[in-house]
Design an enzyme around this catalytic site. Structure first.
Site, PDB file in Angstrom:
ATOM      1  N   GLU A  80      34.166  50.220  32.292  1.00 53.27           N
ATOM      2  CA  GLU A  80      33.963  51.431  32.926  1.00 53.27           C
ATOM      3  C   GLU A  80      34.997  51.417  33.658  1.00 53.27           C
ATOM      4  OE1 GLU A  80      31.686  49.214  32.050  1.00 53.27           O
ATOM      5  OE2 GLU A  80      29.924  50.194  31.447  1.00 53.27           O
ATOM      6  N   PHE A 142      16.650  42.948  34.165  1.00 54.27           N
ATOM      7  CA  PHE A 142      17.241  42.947  33.493  1.00 54.27           C
ATOM      8  C   PHE A 142      18.617  43.289  34.240  1.00 54.27           C
ATOM      9  CE2 PHE A 142      19.492  44.353  29.678  1.00 54.27           C
ATOM     10  CZ  PHE A 142      20.146  43.459  29.604  1.00 54.27           C
ATOM     11  N   GLN A 143      20.149  44.074  34.088  1.00 48.13           N
ATOM     12  CA  GLN A 143      20.154  44.460  34.777  1.00 48.13           C
ATOM     13  C   GLN A 143      20.971  44.700  36.117  1.00 48.13           C
ATOM     14  OE1 GLN A 143      22.225  47.001  31.070  1.00 48.13           O
ATOM     15  NE2 GLN A 143      23.022  45.230  30.704  1.00 48.13           N
ATOM     16  N   LYS A 192      15.727  54.435  37.780  1.00 51.68           N
ATOM     17  CA  LYS A 192      14.982  54.894  36.127  1.00 51.68           C
ATOM     18  C   LYS A 192      14.006  55.680  36.179  1.00 51.68           C
ATOM     19  CE  LYS A 192      15.584  53.586  31.474  1.00 51.68           C
ATOM     20  NZ  LYS A 192      15.814  52.309  30.645  1.00 51.68           N
ATOM     21  N   MET A 506      57.541  41.361  39.199  1.00 57.60           N
ATOM     22  CA  MET A 506      57.781  41.520  40.255  1.00 57.60           C
ATOM     23  C   MET A 506      56.938  40.442  41.262  1.00 57.60           C
ATOM     24  SD  MET A 506      58.988  43.379  42.683  1.00 57.60           S
ATOM     25  CE  MET A 506      58.532  44.867  43.178  1.00 57.60           C
TER      26      MET A 506
HETATM   27  C1  LIG Z   1      44.642  42.771  39.290  1.00 59.57           C
HETATM   28  C2  LIG Z   1      45.978  42.383  39.788  1.00 59.57           C
HETATM   29  N1  LIG Z   1      46.204  41.399  39.555  1.00 59.57           N
HETATM   30  C3  LIG Z   1      47.564  40.540  40.002  1.00 59.57           C
HETATM   31  C4  LIG Z   1      48.380  41.342  40.720  1.00 59.57           C
HETATM   32  C5  LIG Z   1      49.619  40.483  41.666  1.00 59.57           C
HETATM   33  N2  LIG Z   1      51.163  41.632  40.629  1.00 59.57           N
HETATM   34  C6  LIG Z   1      51.584  42.145  41.002  1.00 59.57           C
HETATM   35  S1  LIG Z   1      52.796  43.222  40.493  1.00 59.57           S
HETATM   36  C7  LIG Z   1      53.246  41.624  39.021  1.00 59.57           C
HETATM   37  C8  LIG Z   1      53.638  41.615  37.502  1.00 59.57           C
HETATM   38  C9  LIG Z   1      53.576  42.720  37.143  1.00 59.57           C
HETATM   39  O1  LIG Z   1      54.275  42.656  35.716  1.00 59.57           O
HETATM   40  P1  LIG Z   1      54.453  43.850  34.615  1.00 59.57           P
HETATM   41  O2  LIG Z   1      52.844  44.626  34.718  1.00 59.57           O
HETATM   42  O3  LIG Z   1      54.849  43.598  33.492  1.00 59.57           O
HETATM   43  O4  LIG Z   1      55.409  44.845  35.774  1.00 59.57           O
HETATM   44  P2  LIG Z   1      56.526  44.338  36.465  1.00 59.57           P
HETATM   45  O5  LIG Z   1      56.718  44.102  37.301  1.00 59.57           O
HETATM   46  O6  LIG Z   1      57.734  43.647  35.074  1.00 59.57           O
HETATM   47  O7  LIG Z   1      57.411  45.984  36.251  1.00 59.57           O
HETATM   48  C10 LIG Z   1      51.513  41.003  39.524  1.00 59.57           C
HETATM   49  C11 LIG Z   1      50.614  40.040  37.751  1.00 59.57           C
HETATM   50  C12 LIG Z   1      48.064  42.330  40.509  1.00 59.57           C
HETATM   51  N3  LIG Z   1      49.409  43.763  41.790  1.00 59.57           N
HETATM   52  N4  LIG Z   1      47.390  43.261  40.189  1.00 59.57           N
END
Ligand SMILES: Cc1ncc(C[n+]2csc(CCOP(=O)(O)OP(=O)(O)O)c2C)c(N)n1
Lengths: 591, 195
Positions: A80, A142-143, A192, A506
């Site tokens: 979803e 349920f749910q 429902k 990042m």
């Molecule tokens: C759902 C979620 N969890 C954690 C983060 C924190 N976060 C921001 S950027 C990042 C790294 C992303 O890594 P990648 O997808 O390999 O992309 P890159 O930065 O290497 O281009 C993380 C863990 C987030 N933004 N969203």
């Protein structure tokens, strides 16, 4: 692959044609079920493609849907979360409301991330969730989940229907609220019993007025006048714009405004593509990883004109060091945004589609050659220190920037670009070329990893005649990769580029710069993406050498179908410039 | 500077709206001192009265966010000198104590309390007033055998308000804006834009 999948693939790769005339099945006065009324509402609202996943509490609606297979294209996702991100992608490229179906309990809770994302990025989405029988509400049936209360802070509006007779009017209201004023997500939870209940169909009346709801504030002429006076007196005016320009469908009005006043304009990540990249007054990107000039000169302009943007902290950096010298004109449709983060000198409430032309009429035809030159000079400095190396690196290992450069060369700025979250997102926003509005789809406010793959699917359904390219990190791709199944089943022709740096890039960058290179859990391994794609019957290649880059992207773009291209890029490259957290915009670092 | 503000919100009668409004405070970690919902001067329209202790800047932004809720018609905020307000308190005392101790009777009279229920075992008094007065009485009764105490939320009338009728008429009359396809200036481009 089974036969049914093949048939669906042939049939549904570009989505349904927009219905020329309404093709509802039931007229006013017919005895129908609540479930049938739900589907009739979609037809009446001109919905063509939408996204969902069935389950017990929404089964009557899916049963009703069975009779509308030829008019409505329901896309079966794999999770979803994928359905709502797809609906968001759809809304962003089509400018229409994205629609989602999900069941109660886990189906509904899986929508939460997408609702929060749509709320903060003002994306019009209507989610319809099934709910247990009204008699079971509050019994831990349920749910059963209290979806209305869970989603209250992350929806523009939500409502629980327990009686079929409410369905037409509530859904009309839902669509109206989602798309009007500052758009946002709306959730309608339908028990429902209401879905199976028969009632006399009163017909469907579109909603266009709710007495307690004022989507657009009244325009105050005196503020327009004051704003124009400020702009006319300005020596160093600077326009910063956000998604409001796109949501207001005011791209033309905006362009006329800046052209008449000779006003340099910079964009937020969500405002990107509202103004063509090549426009001579487009001076680049604002914010943490934005361009050097726009950030530094924010603190040198004398009049700052903010259009449809909300001064997010990723744009402003430290507020007490943000544009203190400037008079601020803020144009926004949402009165709550005015003075929320940055105190305005002149607030211009209203829909910018209406306020911009009023302002344009009052401002003088002007050029600010010297001032514009400052942006150009700073652009040069940035090129020398950052951009040239990123786009045309001397080293052997590929950079994310050069992938985007080559993509620009091949697509010419005409593609829709969808990004996930991380370094690749910032690099893509910085360097991707755009000729058309509604072409940049990304999760800006929430920064939702896993957004891109499903959003790209929705983006393509929303703009079936355009190329849609998703740029995704190796980390984010693994958050929603199950949607490859949706691509397989629908045959939707999205192009996917995974920029693989073997890191959660990042976060690694921050750990390198601010945590002494203590790389704590950012080293991420990946499956063989090519084999994975092929398991889903999607063409794929992986490259790691520059000499293959151009041909690989060409092959991807020329391929008649979905395609996944993995590009191995430098492991420890950083995105620069950067405004470190807690610093002012003028303290932006070039390296 | 933090001070007491009374927020008055006119709303539609909608299930779930109380929660939507309440979480706007908790999200910002603002403590609600008192919250009252009641009918208003107009049938079918509800009136929330919410008291918080905050700086004006915070209150102003919060009120704008509250007004954004679809079912909220209008929200106002006022300082204490801009409103007339009252709270109601109920005190349950042992009847024996009340009869035995003249101090209690004197106190109750001083604070304008009146008995609403008198039984053999206990008596319930009621006062209305400002919180400070109620608190003072509670404090002294506490040492004299107060069995139960409850204070209601604040209800307030805004001095400068002339009621909500006019505003409502304005809202109801506000016809939906015409769908703008292209604006008038774009059609007359040559006149407006000289470039
Ligand atoms: C759902 C979620 N969890 C954690 C983060 C924190 N976060 C921001 S950027 C990042 C790294 C992303 O890594 P990648 O997808 O390999 O992309 P890159 O930065 O290497 O281009 C993380 C863990 C987030 N933004 N969203």
């Amino acid at each position: 692959m089974s036969n049914t999948i093949l048939i669906e693939k042939d049939k549904k790769n570009t989505g349904k044609e927009k219905p020329a005339a309404k093709r509802g099945k039931y007229a006013k006065g017919a005895e129908i079920t609540g479930a049938q009324a739900v589907v009739e509402a979609l037809i009446a609202e001109n919905v063509t493609d939408f996204f969902g996943y069935p389950g017990g509490a929404i089964m009557p609606i899916y049963d009703a849907l069975y009779d509308y297979m030829d008019t409505l294209n329901h896309v079966l996702v794999r999770h979803e979360q994928g359905s709502i991100h797809a609906a968001q992608g759809y809304a962003r490229t089509s400018g229409e409301v994205g629609v989602v179906f999900a069941t109660s309990g886990p189906g509904a809770t899986n929508l939460v991330t997408g609702l929060a994302d749509a709320q903060i990025d003002s994306t019009p989405v209507v989610c319809i969730t099934g709910q247990v029988f009204a008699s079971l509400l509050g019994t831990d049936a349920f749910q059963e989940t209290d979806v209305i209360n869970i989603t209250a802070p992350i929806t523009k509006w939500n409502y629980q229907i327990t009686d079929a007779t409410e369905i037409p009017a509530v859904l009309a209201k839902a669509f109206y609220i989602a798309r009007s004023g500052r758009p946002g997500p709306v959730l309608v939870d339908i028990t429902k019993n209401a879905q199976v209940q028969k009632f006399t169909y009163p017909g469907y009346k579109l909603c266009n007025h709710i007495r307690s709801y004022r989507p657009k504030p009244n325009i105050r002429e005196e503020y327009i006048k004051e704003a124009a006076d400020l702009i006319n007196a300005a020596e160093r005016p600077f326009v910063i714009f956000g998604q409001g320009v796109i949501l207001g469908k005011a791209e033309k009005e905006f362009q006329h405004f800046i052209e008449k006043g000779g006003l340099p304009a910079a964009w937020t990540v969500l405002g990107l593509s509202a103004l063509p990249t090549d426009h001579e007054l487009n001076v680049g990107m604002l914010g943490m990883h934005g361009n050097y000039g726009p950030n530094v000169l924010t603190n040198e302009c004398d009049v700052l004109i903010a259009v449809g943007m909300r001064f997010d902290d990723r744009v402003t950096g430290r507020l007490d060091k943000y544009a203190r010298q400037a008079k601020v004109i803020h144009l926004d449709i949402d009165p709550a945004e005015i003075d929320k983060n940055v105190q305005s000198t002149v607030p211009v409430w209203g829909d910018c589609k209406e306020t911009l032309p009023l302002l344009t009429a009052l401002i003088w035809q002007k050029q600010h050659t010297e001032w514009l030159q400052r942006f150009k000079e700073m652009r040069k400095q940035e090129e020398e220190v950052v951009i040239n190396d990123e786009l045309n690196p001397q080293g052997e290992i590929m950079t994310m920037g050069e992938v985007i450069r080559v993509l620009n060369e091949i697509c010419g700025g005409d593609a829709v670009i969808v990004t996930d979250v991380g370094q690749h997102q910032m690099v893509t926003c910085r360097y991707a070329k755009f000729n058309h509005s509604k072409s940049n789809v990304t999760s800006g406010g929430l920064g939702t990893m896993g957004f891109a793959l499903p959003a790209a699917i929705g983006a393509k359904f929303g703009a079936p005649d355009r190329e849609v390219v998703a740029i995704i990190g190796d980390g984010g791709f693994q958050m929603t990769l199950q949607e490859l199944g949706t691509i397989m089943q629908t045959g939707i022709k999205v192009k996917i580029i995974i920029l693989n740096n073997n890191f959660l890039g990042m976060v690694r960058q921050w750990q390198q710069l601010f945590n002494d290179r203590r790389y704590s859990f950012v080293n991420i391994t990946s499956p063989d993406f090519v084999t994975l794609a092929k398991a889903y019957d999607i063409e794929a290649t992986s490259i790691s050498k520059r000499e293959h880059l151009k041909a690989a992207i060409e092959t991807m773009m020329n391929h008649d179908g979905a395609y996944l291209l993995e590009v191995i890029v430098g492991k420890e490259n950083n995105v620069f410039p950067m405004v470190p957290q807690g610093c002012g915009v003028a303290e932006i670092r070039l390296k | 500077m933090k001070q007491e503000y009374t927020i008055t919100v006119y709303t539609e009668n909608h299930i779930g709206l109380l929660n939507r409004i309440a979480i706007m405070f908790s999200r910002r970690k603002i403590n609600i001192e008192s919250l009252n919902t009641s009918p208003s001067e107009i049938e079918g329209i509800h009136r929330f009265t919410i008291v918080i202790n905050e700086a004006e800047d915070v209150v102003k932004k919060l009120v704008r966010q509250i007004e954004k809720q679809v079912e909220v018609l209008k929200a106002y905020y006022n300082t204490n000198d801009e409103i007339v307000w009252q709270q109601l308190a109920l005190y349950k005392m042992s009847t024996d104590k009340v009869i035995a101790d003249v101090k209690v009777e004197r106190l109750l009279r001083k604070y304008g309390a009146r008995a609403v229920v008198i039984r053999k075992d206990y008596t319930v008094f009621e006062t209305t007033g400002h919180r400070e007065e109620i608190d003072k009485l509670t404090e002294v009764l506490g040492s004299l055998g107060l069995i139960e105490f409850v204070r209601s939320a604040r209800v307030a009338i805004i001095n400068a308000s002339s009621g909500f009728y006019e505003k409502l008429q304005e809202f109801e009359a506000e016809k939906p804006g015409e769908e703008i396809v292209e604006n008038e200036f774009l059609d007359k481009q040559d006149e407006v834009f000289s470039m």
